[in-house]
Design an enzyme around this catalytic site. Structure first.
Site, PDB file in Angstrom:
ATOM      1  N   ASP A 143       4.076  -5.358   1.169  1.00 21.90           N
ATOM      2  CA  ASP A 143       3.078  -5.248   2.236  1.00 21.90           C
ATOM      3  C   ASP A 143       1.786  -5.937   1.772  1.00 21.90           C
ATOM      4  O   ASP A 143       1.324  -5.702   0.653  1.00 21.90           O
ATOM      5  CB  ASP A 143       2.828  -3.742   2.486  1.00 21.90           C
ATOM      6  N   ASN A 151       4.308  -0.900  11.356  1.00 15.51           N
ATOM      7  CA  ASN A 151       3.914  -0.360  10.045  1.00 15.51           C
ATOM      8  C   ASN A 151       3.284   1.019  10.174  1.00 15.51           C
ATOM      9  O   ASN A 151       2.370   1.214  10.970  1.00 15.51           O
ATOM     10  CB  ASN A 151       2.887  -1.286   9.401  1.00 15.51           C
ATOM     11  N   ARG A 204       0.649   9.937   5.000  1.00 16.34           N
ATOM     12  CA  ARG A 204      -0.333  10.494   4.057  1.00 16.34           C
ATOM     13  C   ARG A 204      -0.884  11.822   4.579  1.00 16.34           C
ATOM     14  O   ARG A 204      -1.058  12.778   3.822  1.00 16.34           O
ATOM     15  CB  ARG A 204      -1.503   9.521   3.897  1.00 16.34           C
TER      16      ARG A 204
HETATM   17 ZN   LIG Z   1      -1.380  -3.863   7.313  1.00 20.56          ZN
END
Ligand SMILES: [Zn+2]
Length: 330
Positions: free
Chosen positions: A78, A255, A261
Protein backbone atom coordinates in the site's frame (compact mmCIF):
# COMPACT_ATOMS: atom_id res chain seq x y z
CA UNK A 1 -4.29 -8.91 -7.53
CA UNK A 2 -5.05 -8.48 -11.23
CA UNK A 3 -6.82 -11.85 -11.18
CA UNK A 4 -9.02 -10.76 -8.29
CA UNK A 5 -9.84 -7.41 -9.93
CA UNK A 6 -10.74 -9.04 -13.25
CA UNK A 7 -13.02 -11.51 -11.47
CA UNK A 8 -14.64 -8.64 -9.56
CA UNK A 9 -15.30 -6.83 -12.84
CA UNK A 10 -16.92 -9.93 -14.29
CA UNK A 11 -19.08 -10.38 -11.19
CA UNK A 12 -19.80 -6.64 -10.69
CA UNK A 13 -18.49 -6.43 -7.14
CA UNK A 14 -15.54 -4.93 -5.28
CA UNK A 15 -12.78 -6.58 -3.27
CA UNK A 16 -11.81 -5.11 0.08
CA UNK A 17 -8.14 -4.42 0.69
CA UNK A 18 -7.47 -4.67 4.40
CA UNK A 19 -4.36 -3.29 6.07
CA UNK A 20 -2.34 -5.46 8.42
CA UNK A 21 0.51 -4.98 10.87
CA UNK A 22 0.40 -8.08 13.04
CA UNK A 23 -0.73 -11.69 13.44
CA UNK A 24 -4.15 -11.02 14.95
CA UNK A 25 -5.15 -8.72 12.10
CA UNK A 26 -4.13 -11.24 9.46
CA UNK A 27 -5.92 -14.06 11.29
CA UNK A 28 -9.08 -11.97 11.66
CA UNK A 29 -9.19 -11.06 7.98
CA UNK A 30 -8.57 -14.63 6.87
CA UNK A 31 -11.25 -15.94 9.24
CA UNK A 32 -13.69 -13.46 7.69
CA UNK A 33 -12.68 -14.52 4.16
CA UNK A 34 -13.20 -18.16 5.08
CA UNK A 35 -16.53 -17.53 6.76
CA UNK A 36 -17.90 -15.57 3.80
CA UNK A 37 -16.07 -17.40 1.00
CA UNK A 38 -14.37 -14.23 -0.21
CA UNK A 39 -11.25 -13.50 -2.22
CA UNK A 40 -9.13 -11.03 -0.29
CA UNK A 41 -6.43 -8.40 -0.71
CA UNK A 42 -4.14 -8.13 2.29
CA UNK A 43 -2.09 -4.99 2.18
CA UNK A 44 0.78 -3.55 4.13
CA UNK A 45 1.98 0.01 4.16
CA UNK A 46 5.61 1.01 4.58
CA UNK A 47 4.74 1.78 8.19
CA UNK A 48 3.46 -1.77 8.63
CA UNK A 49 6.57 -3.28 7.09
CA UNK A 50 8.75 -1.23 9.37
CA UNK A 51 6.65 -2.01 12.45
CA UNK A 52 6.76 -5.75 11.78
CA UNK A 53 10.40 -5.79 10.72
CA UNK A 54 9.54 -6.97 7.15
CA UNK A 55 10.40 -10.64 7.65
CA UNK A 56 7.76 -11.20 10.31
CA UNK A 57 5.05 -9.81 8.05
CA UNK A 58 6.29 -11.89 5.13
CA UNK A 59 5.92 -15.12 7.06
CA UNK A 60 2.56 -14.12 8.54
CA UNK A 61 1.27 -13.58 5.01
CA UNK A 62 2.72 -16.89 3.85
CA UNK A 63 1.07 -18.55 6.85
CA UNK A 64 -2.26 -17.03 5.78
CA UNK A 65 -1.85 -18.49 2.30
CA UNK A 66 -0.78 -21.91 3.60
CA UNK A 67 -3.65 -22.08 6.10
CA UNK A 68 -6.25 -21.01 3.53
CA UNK A 69 -5.51 -22.83 0.26
CA UNK A 70 -9.06 -22.26 -1.01
CA UNK A 71 -9.02 -18.48 -0.57
CA UNK A 72 -7.49 -16.43 -3.41
CA UNK A 73 -5.16 -13.93 -1.73
CA UNK A 74 -3.21 -11.00 -3.13
CA UNK A 75 -0.37 -9.60 -1.05
CA UNK A 76 -0.26 -5.92 -1.84
CA UNK A 77 2.08 -3.04 -0.98
CA UNK A 78 0.00 0.00 0.00
CA UNK A 79 1.33 3.46 -0.93
CA UNK A 80 4.79 2.53 -2.19
CA UNK A 81 6.71 5.81 -2.32
CA UNK A 82 9.63 4.87 -4.59
CA UNK A 83 10.97 2.24 -6.94
CA UNK A 84 13.26 1.09 -4.10
CA UNK A 85 10.31 0.37 -1.80
CA UNK A 86 8.57 -1.50 -4.61
CA UNK A 87 11.65 -3.66 -5.21
CA UNK A 88 11.90 -4.41 -1.52
CA UNK A 89 8.26 -5.55 -1.41
CA UNK A 90 8.53 -7.71 -4.54
CA UNK A 91 11.71 -9.34 -3.22
CA UNK A 92 9.82 -10.08 -0.02
CA UNK A 93 7.15 -11.94 -2.03
CA UNK A 94 4.41 -9.36 -2.54
CA UNK A 95 2.35 -10.19 -5.63
CA UNK A 96 1.03 -6.67 -6.10
CA UNK A 97 2.30 -3.14 -5.48
CA UNK A 98 0.99 0.37 -5.39
CA UNK A 99 3.25 3.18 -6.50
CA UNK A 100 1.83 6.41 -5.19
CA UNK A 101 3.43 8.82 -7.64
CA UNK A 102 0.89 11.49 -6.82
CA UNK A 103 3.19 12.40 -3.95
CA UNK A 104 6.96 12.76 -3.77
CA UNK A 105 9.07 10.25 -1.83
CA UNK A 106 8.32 12.15 1.38
CA UNK A 107 4.68 11.02 0.89
CA UNK A 108 3.55 14.60 1.50
CA UNK A 109 4.45 16.90 -1.39
CA UNK A 110 2.26 16.59 -4.51
CA UNK A 111 4.15 15.80 -7.74
CA UNK A 112 3.57 17.00 -11.28
CA UNK A 113 1.69 14.79 -13.73
CA UNK A 114 4.97 14.08 -15.56
CA UNK A 115 6.79 13.09 -12.37
CA UNK A 116 3.96 10.71 -11.50
CA UNK A 117 4.05 9.24 -15.00
CA UNK A 118 7.83 8.74 -14.87
CA UNK A 119 7.97 6.90 -11.56
CA UNK A 120 4.91 4.77 -12.44
CA UNK A 121 6.50 3.70 -15.72
CA UNK A 122 9.67 2.71 -13.93
CA UNK A 123 7.62 0.57 -11.58
CA UNK A 124 5.74 -1.06 -14.47
CA UNK A 125 9.06 -1.81 -16.19
CA UNK A 126 10.25 -3.54 -13.04
CA UNK A 127 7.06 -5.26 -11.87
CA UNK A 128 5.41 -6.49 -15.05
CA UNK A 129 8.17 -8.87 -16.21
CA UNK A 130 7.84 -10.42 -12.74
CA UNK A 131 4.07 -10.88 -13.08
CA UNK A 132 3.38 -8.40 -10.28
CA UNK A 133 0.20 -6.26 -10.42
CA UNK A 134 0.63 -2.46 -10.33
CA UNK A 135 -1.73 0.12 -8.88
CA UNK A 136 -0.99 3.82 -9.36
CA UNK A 137 -2.70 6.99 -8.15
CA UNK A 138 -3.83 10.14 -9.89
CA UNK A 139 -5.16 13.08 -7.94
CA UNK A 140 -4.67 13.46 -4.20
CA UNK A 141 -6.94 12.50 -1.33
CA UNK A 142 -7.50 14.56 1.72
CA UNK A 143 -6.48 13.43 5.17
CA UNK A 144 -3.33 11.74 6.40
CA UNK A 145 -2.87 8.12 7.43
CA UNK A 146 0.33 6.34 8.39
CA UNK A 147 2.15 9.58 7.52
CA UNK A 148 0.85 9.44 3.94
CA UNK A 149 -1.01 12.37 2.44
CA UNK A 150 -0.68 15.98 1.39
CA UNK A 151 -3.79 16.88 3.37
CA UNK A 152 -5.21 18.54 0.25
CA UNK A 153 -7.81 17.18 -2.13
CA UNK A 154 -7.32 17.31 -5.89
CA UNK A 155 -9.98 15.32 -7.67
CA UNK A 156 -8.79 13.09 -10.52
CA UNK A 157 -8.99 14.70 -13.95
CA UNK A 158 -10.56 12.30 -16.52
CA UNK A 159 -8.39 13.56 -19.43
CA UNK A 160 -5.27 12.97 -17.36
CA UNK A 161 -6.56 9.53 -16.37
CA UNK A 162 -6.88 8.54 -20.03
CA UNK A 163 -3.37 9.76 -20.88
CA UNK A 164 -1.91 8.20 -17.74
CA UNK A 165 -3.38 4.76 -18.40
CA UNK A 166 -2.41 4.85 -22.09
CA UNK A 167 1.19 5.67 -21.24
CA UNK A 168 1.63 3.33 -18.27
CA UNK A 169 -0.71 0.37 -18.96
CA UNK A 170 -1.24 -0.03 -15.21
CA UNK A 171 -3.65 -2.62 -13.83
CA UNK A 172 -5.47 -0.40 -11.37
CA UNK A 173 -5.85 3.31 -10.77
CA UNK A 174 -6.54 4.91 -7.41
CA UNK A 175 -8.79 7.89 -8.00
CA UNK A 176 -9.58 10.91 -5.85
CA UNK A 177 -13.35 11.20 -5.96
CA UNK A 178 -14.09 12.81 -2.63
CA UNK A 179 -12.90 10.24 -0.08
CA UNK A 180 -10.23 10.97 2.48
CA UNK A 181 -7.76 9.03 4.65
CA UNK A 182 -8.18 8.58 8.40
CA UNK A 183 -10.96 8.80 10.99
CA UNK A 184 -11.51 12.56 10.89
CA UNK A 185 -12.23 12.93 7.23
CA UNK A 186 -15.25 15.16 7.17
CA UNK A 187 -17.37 17.54 9.17
CA UNK A 188 -20.47 16.40 7.33
CA UNK A 189 -21.13 13.13 5.56
CA UNK A 190 -19.29 13.42 2.25
CA UNK A 191 -20.72 13.47 -1.21
CA UNK A 192 -18.74 11.32 -3.59
CA UNK A 193 -18.25 12.72 -7.07
CA UNK A 194 -20.47 10.14 -8.75
CA UNK A 195 -20.46 11.85 -12.15
CA UNK A 196 -16.68 11.94 -12.08
CA UNK A 197 -16.44 8.19 -11.38
CA UNK A 198 -18.87 7.49 -14.21
CA UNK A 199 -16.87 9.65 -16.60
CA UNK A 200 -13.52 8.08 -15.67
CA UNK A 201 -14.98 4.59 -15.97
CA UNK A 202 -16.51 5.42 -19.36
CA UNK A 203 -13.14 6.64 -20.67
CA UNK A 204 -10.94 3.86 -19.21
CA UNK A 205 -13.37 0.93 -18.82
CA UNK A 206 -10.62 -1.72 -18.72
CA UNK A 207 -8.78 -0.22 -15.75
CA UNK A 208 -9.92 -1.23 -12.27
CA UNK A 209 -10.60 1.83 -10.15
CA UNK A 210 -9.48 1.91 -6.53
CA UNK A 211 -11.00 3.85 -3.66
CA UNK A 212 -8.68 4.84 -0.86
CA UNK A 213 -9.83 6.41 2.37
CA UNK A 214 -12.98 4.31 2.31
CA UNK A 215 -13.50 3.50 5.95
CA UNK A 216 -17.02 4.25 7.15
CA UNK A 217 -15.98 5.05 10.76
CA UNK A 218 -19.12 3.32 12.11
CA UNK A 219 -20.70 5.26 14.95
CA UNK A 220 -21.32 2.10 16.98
CA UNK A 221 -17.59 1.31 16.97
CA UNK A 222 -16.57 4.89 17.83
CA UNK A 223 -19.15 4.81 20.64
CA UNK A 224 -17.50 1.71 22.15
CA UNK A 225 -14.11 3.46 22.11
CA UNK A 226 -15.55 6.55 23.79
CA UNK A 227 -17.68 4.58 26.28
CA UNK A 228 -14.57 2.85 27.63
CA UNK A 229 -12.41 5.90 28.14
CA UNK A 230 -11.44 6.79 24.58
CA UNK A 231 -11.65 10.24 23.10
CA UNK A 232 -12.60 10.17 19.43
CA UNK A 233 -14.73 13.21 18.79
CA UNK A 234 -16.43 14.08 15.50
CA UNK A 235 -14.99 11.08 13.69
CA UNK A 236 -16.78 10.57 10.37
CA UNK A 237 -16.24 8.37 7.34
CA UNK A 238 -17.76 7.38 4.03
CA UNK A 239 -21.08 5.55 4.46
CA UNK A 240 -21.13 2.06 2.97
CA UNK A 241 -24.14 3.07 0.87
CA UNK A 242 -21.98 5.73 -0.84
CA UNK A 243 -19.29 3.14 -1.57
CA UNK A 244 -21.90 0.74 -2.92
CA UNK A 245 -23.19 3.46 -5.23
CA UNK A 246 -19.87 3.64 -7.14
CA UNK A 247 -19.20 -0.11 -7.42
CA UNK A 248 -21.27 -0.36 -10.65
CA UNK A 249 -18.86 2.16 -12.21
CA UNK A 250 -15.63 0.23 -12.20
CA UNK A 251 -14.59 0.51 -8.55
CA UNK A 252 -13.04 -2.92 -7.91
CA UNK A 253 -10.79 -2.34 -4.89
CA UNK A 254 -11.87 -0.61 -1.71
CA UNK A 255 -9.20 0.14 0.92
CA UNK A 256 -10.17 -0.24 4.54
CA UNK A 257 -7.80 0.43 7.42
CA UNK A 258 -9.25 2.91 9.91
CA UNK A 259 -12.42 0.92 10.68
CA UNK A 260 -10.34 -2.08 11.70
CA UNK A 261 -8.20 0.06 13.98
CA UNK A 262 -11.30 1.40 15.71
CA UNK A 263 -12.82 -2.08 16.13
CA UNK A 264 -9.61 -3.38 17.72
CA UNK A 265 -9.18 -0.40 20.03
CA UNK A 266 -12.79 -0.54 21.25
CA UNK A 267 -12.57 -4.26 22.03
CA UNK A 268 -9.32 -3.84 23.99
CA UNK A 269 -10.60 -0.82 25.92
CA UNK A 270 -13.72 -2.73 26.91
CA UNK A 271 -11.69 -5.56 28.47
CA UNK A 272 -9.41 -3.11 30.29
CA UNK A 273 -12.31 -1.19 31.79
CA UNK A 274 -14.62 -4.10 32.59
CA UNK A 275 -11.97 -6.50 33.91
CA UNK A 276 -8.99 -4.41 35.08
CA UNK A 277 -7.57 -7.42 36.91
CA UNK A 278 -6.74 -9.17 33.64
CA UNK A 279 -3.17 -9.05 32.40
CA UNK A 280 -2.84 -11.92 29.90
CA UNK A 281 -2.57 -10.32 26.43
CA UNK A 282 -4.71 -13.11 25.03
CA UNK A 283 -7.60 -11.88 27.17
CA UNK A 284 -7.80 -8.69 25.13
CA UNK A 285 -6.16 -9.68 21.84
CA UNK A 286 -8.71 -12.42 21.24
CA UNK A 287 -11.75 -10.11 21.59
CA UNK A 288 -9.90 -7.59 19.41
CA UNK A 289 -9.33 -10.25 16.76
CA UNK A 290 -12.98 -11.30 16.95
CA UNK A 291 -14.19 -7.70 16.61
CA UNK A 292 -12.04 -7.15 13.53
CA UNK A 293 -13.18 -10.45 12.01
CA UNK A 294 -16.82 -9.49 12.47
CA UNK A 295 -16.25 -6.08 10.89
CA UNK A 296 -14.39 -7.50 7.89
CA UNK A 297 -16.96 -10.25 7.29
CA UNK A 298 -19.67 -7.57 7.12
CA UNK A 299 -17.56 -5.50 4.69
CA UNK A 300 -17.15 -8.57 2.49
CA UNK A 301 -20.91 -9.01 2.38
CA UNK A 302 -21.55 -5.31 1.78
CA UNK A 303 -19.00 -5.02 -1.03
CA UNK A 304 -20.43 -8.11 -2.73
CA UNK A 305 -17.17 -10.07 -2.33
CA UNK A 306 -18.80 -12.85 -0.31
CA UNK A 307 -19.29 -16.16 -2.04
CA UNK A 308 -16.90 -15.53 -4.93
CA UNK A 309 -13.75 -17.26 -3.66
CA UNK A 310 -14.56 -20.53 -5.38
CA UNK A 311 -14.99 -18.94 -8.81
CA UNK A 312 -11.42 -17.70 -9.07
CA UNK A 313 -8.67 -19.86 -10.52
CA UNK A 314 -5.61 -18.98 -8.49
CA UNK A 315 -2.59 -17.84 -10.49
CA UNK A 316 1.10 -17.73 -9.68
CA UNK A 317 3.43 -14.93 -10.74
CA UNK A 318 4.69 -17.19 -13.56
CA UNK A 319 1.08 -17.59 -14.77
CA UNK A 320 0.76 -13.80 -14.70
CA UNK A 321 3.89 -13.33 -16.79
CA UNK A 322 2.25 -15.52 -19.42
CA UNK A 323 -0.98 -13.55 -19.06
CA UNK A 324 0.73 -10.21 -19.68
CA UNK A 325 2.66 -11.65 -22.61
CA UNK A 326 -0.58 -12.93 -24.17
CA UNK A 327 -2.11 -9.45 -23.72
CA UNK A 328 0.85 -7.88 -25.54
CA UNK A 329 1.76 -6.00 -22.38
CA UNK A 330 5.16 -7.61 -21.96
ZN1 LIG B 1 -4.50 5.19 0.65
Amino acid sequence: MRVLLDAAKKGSYAVGAYNVNNMEQIQAIMAAARETGSPVIIQASRGALKYSNFTYLKYLMLAAAEENPDIPIAMHLDHGNSIETVKEAVELGFTSVMIDGSLKEDSKTPTTFQENLDVTRRVIDYARPRGVTVEAELGTLGGIEDGVGSGKIHLTDPDQAVEFVEKTQIDALAVAIGTSHGAYKFKEEPKLALDLVKEINRRIPDTALVMHGSSSVPKELVDIVNKYGGNMQNAKGVPMSAIQSVIPFGVRKVNIDTDGRIAITGAIRKVFVETPEKFDPRDYMKPARDALGKLVAQKMRDLGTAGHAGEIAQKSLADMQAFYRAQGLL
